[in-house]
Design a protein around this motif. Structure first.
Motif, short mmCIF file in Angstrom:
data_model
loop_
_atom_site.label_atom_id
_atom_site.label_comp_id
_atom_site.label_asym_id
_atom_site.label_seq_id
_atom_site.Cartn_x
_atom_site.Cartn_y
_atom_site.Cartn_z
N GLY A 183 0.84 -1.19 0.00
CA GLY A 183 0.00 0.00 0.00
C GLY A 183 0.87 1.23 0.00
O GLY A 183 2.11 1.12 0.07
N GLU A 184 0.25 2.39 -0.04
CA GLU A 184 1.01 3.64 0.07
C GLU A 184 1.57 3.72 1.49
O GLU A 184 1.00 3.17 2.43
CB GLU A 184 0.10 4.84 -0.19
N GLU A 185 2.68 4.45 1.63
CA GLU A 185 3.35 4.45 2.93
C GLU A 185 2.44 4.84 4.09
O GLU A 185 2.42 4.17 5.13
CB GLU A 185 4.58 5.39 2.89
N ALA A 186 1.65 5.90 3.90
CA ALA A 186 0.81 6.37 5.01
C ALA A 186 -0.16 5.29 5.46
O ALA A 186 -0.40 5.09 6.66
CB ALA A 186 0.05 7.62 4.59
N ASP A 187 -0.69 4.56 4.49
CA ASP A 187 -1.66 3.50 4.79
C ASP A 187 -0.94 2.30 5.41
O ASP A 187 -1.37 1.75 6.43
CB ASP A 187 -2.36 3.15 3.47
N LEU A 188 0.20 1.95 4.83
CA LEU A 188 0.97 0.82 5.32
C LEU A 188 1.38 1.04 6.78
O LEU A 188 1.29 0.13 7.62
CB LEU A 188 2.22 0.68 4.44
N ARG A 189 1.78 2.26 7.10
CA ARG A 189 2.22 2.56 8.47
C ARG A 189 1.12 2.26 9.49
O ARG A 189 1.41 1.90 10.63
CB ARG A 189 2.64 4.02 8.58
N GLN A 190 -0.12 2.41 9.09
CA GLN A 190 -1.23 2.14 10.00
C GLN A 190 -1.54 0.66 10.12
O GLN A 190 -2.11 0.22 11.10
CB GLN A 190 -2.50 2.87 9.52
N ARG A 191 -1.20 -0.10 9.08
CA ARG A 191 -1.61 -1.50 9.06
C ARG A 191 -0.57 -2.46 9.62
O ARG A 191 -0.71 -3.66 9.49
CB ARG A 191 -1.94 -1.90 7.61
N LEU A 192 0.47 -1.93 10.22
CA LEU A 192 1.50 -2.82 10.74
C LEU A 192 1.09 -3.40 12.09
O LEU A 192 0.14 -2.93 12.71
CB LEU A 192 2.82 -2.05 10.87
N ARG A 193 1.81 -4.41 12.54
CA ARG A 193 1.49 -5.04 13.83
C ARG A 193 1.45 -4.01 14.94
O ARG A 193 0.63 -4.08 15.84
CB ARG A 193 2.56 -6.07 14.16
N ALA A 194 2.37 -3.05 14.90
CA ALA A 194 2.29 -1.90 15.79
C ALA A 194 2.35 -0.69 14.87
O ALA A 194 3.22 -0.62 14.01
CB ALA A 194 3.45 -1.88 16.77
#
Ligand SMILES: Cc1cc2nc3c(=O)[nH]c(=O)nc-3n(C[C@H](O)[C@H](O)[C@H](O)COP(=O)(O)OP(=O)(O)OC[C@H]3O[C@@H](n4cnc5c(N)ncnc54)[C@H](O)[C@@H]3O)c2cc1C
Ligand SMILES: Cc1ncc(C[n+]2csc(CCOP(=O)(O)OP(=O)(O)O)c2C)c(N)n1
Ligand code: SF4
Ligand code: SF4
Ligand code: SF4
Ligand SMILES: [Mg+2]
Lengths: 593, 351
Positions: free
Chosen positions: A522-533
């Protein structure tokens, strides 16, 4: 998101938070490991190459590395990086044999260096061994610049300055001590191929309020007074002293005053205590010596009687913040405060001054009287003239002066080899696996909570009795080992190979910090939210790799990785490996050309 | 396996559950299994499920047999009760413990060898009796601990690491559990925690015999191309019938689902299971249809995963036997040993 290019030197460099934050990019974790191994001389040499003055900096550095240290993010207090540097300097063997030799053959190029502070000396250290004839001019008789004249001896003994400025001057550098340069024009006329302006920011700001002239005998400009103390021209001060200002100079003034007869010494600042410019540790040191700091007080008038200073009147202010969060000090509406005193030290700022540089030498100055120079190459509008240290962009600190020195040396070396100075050399980088066996790694990867160890101090009474007695005693070998063990080895990088990964999740499950996630791209901003933390620290990068069988990506948040290597140890295929990243900034010489 | 202990540090944003514990509080000693073993992922899923359900660790009893899989209770819920029993005997030890104290949450942890070979009889009887438990089979198709012999769940025609073809037919524990009357039957995959964690949560909340067959690749002995229990094979043949979300008590329903019909099932304890159908024709409340569908898919070489069957109103062994409500350890001597007069009365009733 674009997969991470780990071959770009900046990527892993940024992960080594301390090295990235160090203006000279000292390979910190490498020297800390060497200290832990008792290899003090090796640790010293790594420092010497990068920052030229390890013994001096190990006592006085502004340490931008420490607030950046990963331990702050995973525990609370940084590794005592700076004081470990001192350990290397204190316990090393004689390293003279390991220093470069004066050039056997000169290359015919002559470089003039104005000022014998850290900026000029760094340029000389880098250029002299290459065959350049380096001539350093200073109005003072001894080398070191403000390290010598401003920093009090109880923080930095002369012997350390002598030793480390000596290493530089012994490289065949010509030092014209006691010879101030009064004319840039005349200097240029001597036919130097390049000139380095490393004259610092020598002027202390004054405070023009009523009573200043009348009570002048007992009102001193902080940096001038410190220099006089350093030269033993001043040996006493009154019993009651007020220091005006909240920076590091104010801290040195008040602590010096405490040692020269000042019994009732107080610091008075305009701002709040928290916003003071002084480093937290300097404020602590002042507090330990019984010096109170009064805040939110703006000096209004020096009171005097019969031509003699009697005290200072202050207006009480409070902080107000506008919509943009900018602070403004407004009158608190309370009665003025008056403190009685015998002497005042004014430490309210420092300025540049270039009275000796004629304005028709091709060197352009801006509206603020600062030279117009290229931010990277440090070249002025006269291509022969380079600025470094406090002279370049205003007062900073020693490590910035050193960093400038290296860059200016590179520029001069390229310039005098007819190369484009704007084309900067890449750093030298290596990345090597640290795996020694199935469960063996070449570094200590057991990470534990462990609070910062305090540096032992000289007893207060003894310290205050002698202005030349160094206050900090430095870590002993045992404390140094314990403190070195707190380093997280951030240079031992987690390196991922997607073709080897079977997506078994072992690394995800074992990672104590929840750094690793396998997920849809995903785009970075979205990916950052979807991580384990969630990866909310935007100053820290995501390491993203594609090419997995399931079409997902591996995304690792570098923010709080402990470099414990558990991911690599748990990975059944070796898709994760721990590789030591070593980066050395390119210095003047064939490698930079 | 790793020699390094997991550092005590954790991510600054690590959340706490309703009883103030973090996920890390549900961990235990460092795993000694092979690096990459599917069983470790299942342990991580159990930890996650117990954390999300805010279970007090001391309310859980972990009971296992013998095998790599049966070793895992040492690696999760370090503050819970545990009994690492005899090979294939987990079900009877668990049944006994459950009869003695029905107030604990029972986690039966077993392997395919433990349950489908030596323990097949025990497995069958615990299912047909409706023991209230979460029975997890960590199914890798081999005896991992004894170095990779085929187990009874290995598919006919699949190959060992050395290339030997398995000529025996496979036992499907899911099919057996359905046939034996288990009231909660699911299959999942160690490599898909998104599916596995809610299934474990639902099984723990379920009030009867719950079987979860978790395909869990043995990295050391059964993750090669000829295997039907390898990571790649399972990923390529996974036929998930639904996705599950477990809601406790009065939690508002906020989950956004991708398209697909959503079925809500309320269990005895009030927990709501929301199932998003991936296969529109599949109804997890129809035992016969489930058995049918499973056989068809198996014939086509597909591995059906998801919550395959649930009877939300299941009753357990205690209800069937009409046992006393209180755990035996809370009964006094008089109740536990009512004396010869009471015995005479019972004997008389049997004459
Ligand atoms: C009180 C005080 C305490 C400080 N404490 C610290 C500290 O703890 N840590 C830290 O990192 N930094 C500290 N600093 C800042 C630090 O000293 C300077 O940033 C640093 O020394 C700048 O180095 P430089 O090479 O640019 O010039 P300087 O060190 O200022 O050296 C300039 C030299 O040039 C000479 N010079 C000037 N004009 C001429 C001329 N026309 N001809 C010949 N010679 C000339 C001067 O005599 C001087 O020796 C402190 C500064 C002050 C004032
Ligand atoms: C009574 C008895 N018979 C045989 C064994 C040897 N044995 C130990 S583990 C095991 C098989 C375990 O297989 P499984 O349950 O699938 O566990 P895995 O190691 O594959 O997770 C066997 C046969 C034993 N320990 N006890
Ligand atoms: S833990 Fe060590 S390597 Fe990491 S930032 Fe701090 S000093 Fe540098
Ligand atoms: S080294 Fe690996 S296991 Fe350790 S914190 Fe970093 S990503 Fe996690
Ligand atoms: S042998 Fe197989 S089942 Fe046992 S720990 Fe290793 S990978 Fe896991
Ligand atoms: Mg098995």
């Amino acid at each position: 998101m674009t997969p991470t290019d780990i071959a770009a030197p900046d990527y892993f460099h940024k992960v080594v938070d301390c090295q990235w934050a160090c203006p000279a990019h000292t390979p910190v974790p490498e020297y800390i490991r060497l200290i832990a191994a008792g290899r003090y001389s090796d640790a010293y040499m790594i420092n010497w190459r990068s920052n030229v003055f390890p013994g001096i900096l190990g006592r006085t550095c502004d340490r931008p590395c420490e607030p950046a240290c990963r331990r702050v993010r995973v525990e609370e207090e940084a590794v005592a990086i700076c004081r470990l540097k001192r350990v290397a300097a204190d316990y090393k063997d004689d390293i003279k044999g390991r220093l470069p030799k004066p050039a056997a053959v000169k290359n015919g190029k002559r470089v003039a260096l104005v000022g014998a502070g850290p900026a000029s000396l760094t340029v000389a250290r880098d250029l002299a061994p290459l065959g350049y004839t380096c001539v350093v001019f200073d109005g003072d008789t001894r080398a070191g610049g403000m390290m010598r004249t401003q920093i009090p001896k109880f923080r930095l003994p002369d012997s350390v300055i002598d030793e480390e400025t000596g290493y530089v001057l012994d490289l065949g550098v010509e030092f014209r001590s006691g010879s101030r340069v009064d004319s840039m024009k005349a200097l240029l006329a001597e036919g130097f191929d390049a000139v380095v302006v490393g004259c610092g920011a020598p002027r202390g700001r004054d405070l023009d309020i009523p009573g200043r002239r009348e009570a002048a005998d007992n009102i001193h400009i902080g940096i001038e007074w410190l220099a006089s103390v350093s030269f033993n021209h001043v040996e006493r001060i009154g019993r009651r002293v007020i220091v005006l200002g909240g920076g590091n100079t104010a801290m040195d003034c008040c602590r010096s005053a405490r040692r020269l007869g000042g019994e009732d010494v107080k610091v008075v600042v305009r701002s709040g205590f928290e916003e003071m410019k002084a480093s937290p540790w300097e404020k602590e040191d002042a507090a330990r010596e019984g010096i109170p700091i009064h805040n939110f007080l703006v000096p209004k008038e020096f009171t005097h009687a019969g031509g003699k200073l009697t005290g200072v009147t202050f207006e009480k202010v409070k902080a107000e913040y506008d919509a943009k969060g900018r602070r403004k000090l407004v009158p608190a509406g309370e009665p003025d405060v008056h403190f009685e005193c015998d002497d005042v030290l004014v430490a309210v700022g420092q300025e540049n001054a270039f009275p000796w540089i004629e304005r028709d030498t091709g060197i352009a100055f801006d509206a603020h009287g600062m030279p117009v120079i290229d931010k990277v190459t440090l070249q002025s509008t006269n291509p022969k003239v380079f600025f470094a240290g406090d002279a370049a962009f205003g007062p900073k600190n020693i490590i910035w002066a050193v960093a400038h020195g290296h860059e200016a040396a590179v520029s001069i070396d390229k310039w005098l080899h007819n190369e484009d100075v704007a084309h900067r050399p890449q750093p030298a980088v290596t990345l090597v696996s640290q795996k020694m066996g199935i469960h063996e790694w070449s570094y200590k990867n057991e990470v534990m909570p462990d609070e910062r160890y305090a540096v032992p101090h000289r007893d207060n009474a003894a310290a205050l009795a002698d202005i030349a007695a160094e206050v900090e005693l430095g870590f002993d070998a045992k404390l140094a080992l314990a403190e070195a063990g707190r380093c997280l080895n951030c240079d031992v990088q987690t390196v991922f190979s997607a073709p080897l990964c079977i997506e078994c999740d072992a690394c995800v499950d074992v990672c104590p910090m929840d750094c690793i996630t396998f997920t849809q791209d995903g785009e970075e901003a979205d990916l950052r939210q979807r991580l384990r933390a969630p990866a909310t620290n935007l100053a820290q990068d995501l390491y993203v790799a594609d090419g997995l069988k399931t079409g997902r990506v591996m995304a690792k948040d570098e923010d709080v990785c402990l470099h414990c290597g558990l991911c690599a140890e748990r990975c059944p295929t070796g898709a994760w490996d721990m590789n030591k990243f070593y980066l050395e900034v390119a210095q003047a010489g064939p490698a930079c050309r | 396996m790793t020699y390094l202990a997991k550092p005590k540090f954790h991510h600054p944003s690590l959340p706490k559950n309703a009883i103030g514990f973090t996920r890390r509080d549900y961990e235990a000693s460092t795993s000694t299994l092979c690096a990459g073993c599917g069983h470790d992922s299942i342990s991580a899923a159990i930890i996650e499920a117990c954390f999300e359900l805010a279970i007090e660790p001391h309310r859980v009893a972990k009971i296992s047999g013998i095998g790599c899989s049966s070793k895992t209770p040492d690696y999760f819920l370090g503050a819970s009760h545990g009994f690492n029993s005899v090979h294939g005997r987990m079900p009877s030890v668990l049944t006994g413990a459950n009869l003695a104290n029905r107030d604990l949450i029972y986690l039966g942890v077993s392997g395919d060898g433990d349950s489908a070979s030596i323990g097949l009889g025990q497995f069958a009887h615990s299912m047909r009796r409706g023991v209230n438990m979460t029975y997890i089979v960590e199914n890798n198709g081999v005896y991992g601990l004894t170095k990779g012999q085929f187990s009874a769940t290995a598919d006919r025609g699949s190959k060992s690491k050395k290339g030997v073809v398995n000529t025996d037919n496979a036992i499907d524990l899911v099919a057996m559990a359905l046939q034996l009357g288990a009231s909660f039957v699911a299959r999942s995959f160690s490599g898909d925690k998104g599916q596995l964690v809610p299934i474990i949560k639902a099984a723990i909340e379920h009030g009867g015999a719950a079987l979860i067959d978790v395909i869990s690749p043995c990295i050391a002995f059964n993750n090669h191309p000829g295997s039907t229990k390898s990571l790649d094979y399972v990923r390529a043949h996974n036929e998930a019938v639904n996705r599950l979300d477990v809601l406790l008590g009065r939690e508002p329903i906020t989950v956004d689902y991708a398209p697909g019909e959503v079925v809500s099932v309320t269990q005895h304890d009030g927990s709501v299971l929301r199932l998003r159908k991936l296969n529109d024709d599949y109804d997890p409340r129809d035992r016969l249809a489930a058995m049918d569908f499973l056989q068809q898919q198996a014939a086509e070489g597909q591995i059906v995963t998801g919550l395959l069957f649930i009877d939300p109103d299941a009753e357990d062994l205690h209800a069937n036997l009409n046992t006393v409500r209180a755990p035996l350890n809370q009964l006094g001597d008089a109740a536990l040993c009512p004396g010869s007069a009471a015995l005479d009365k019972i004997n008389a009733s049997l004459r």
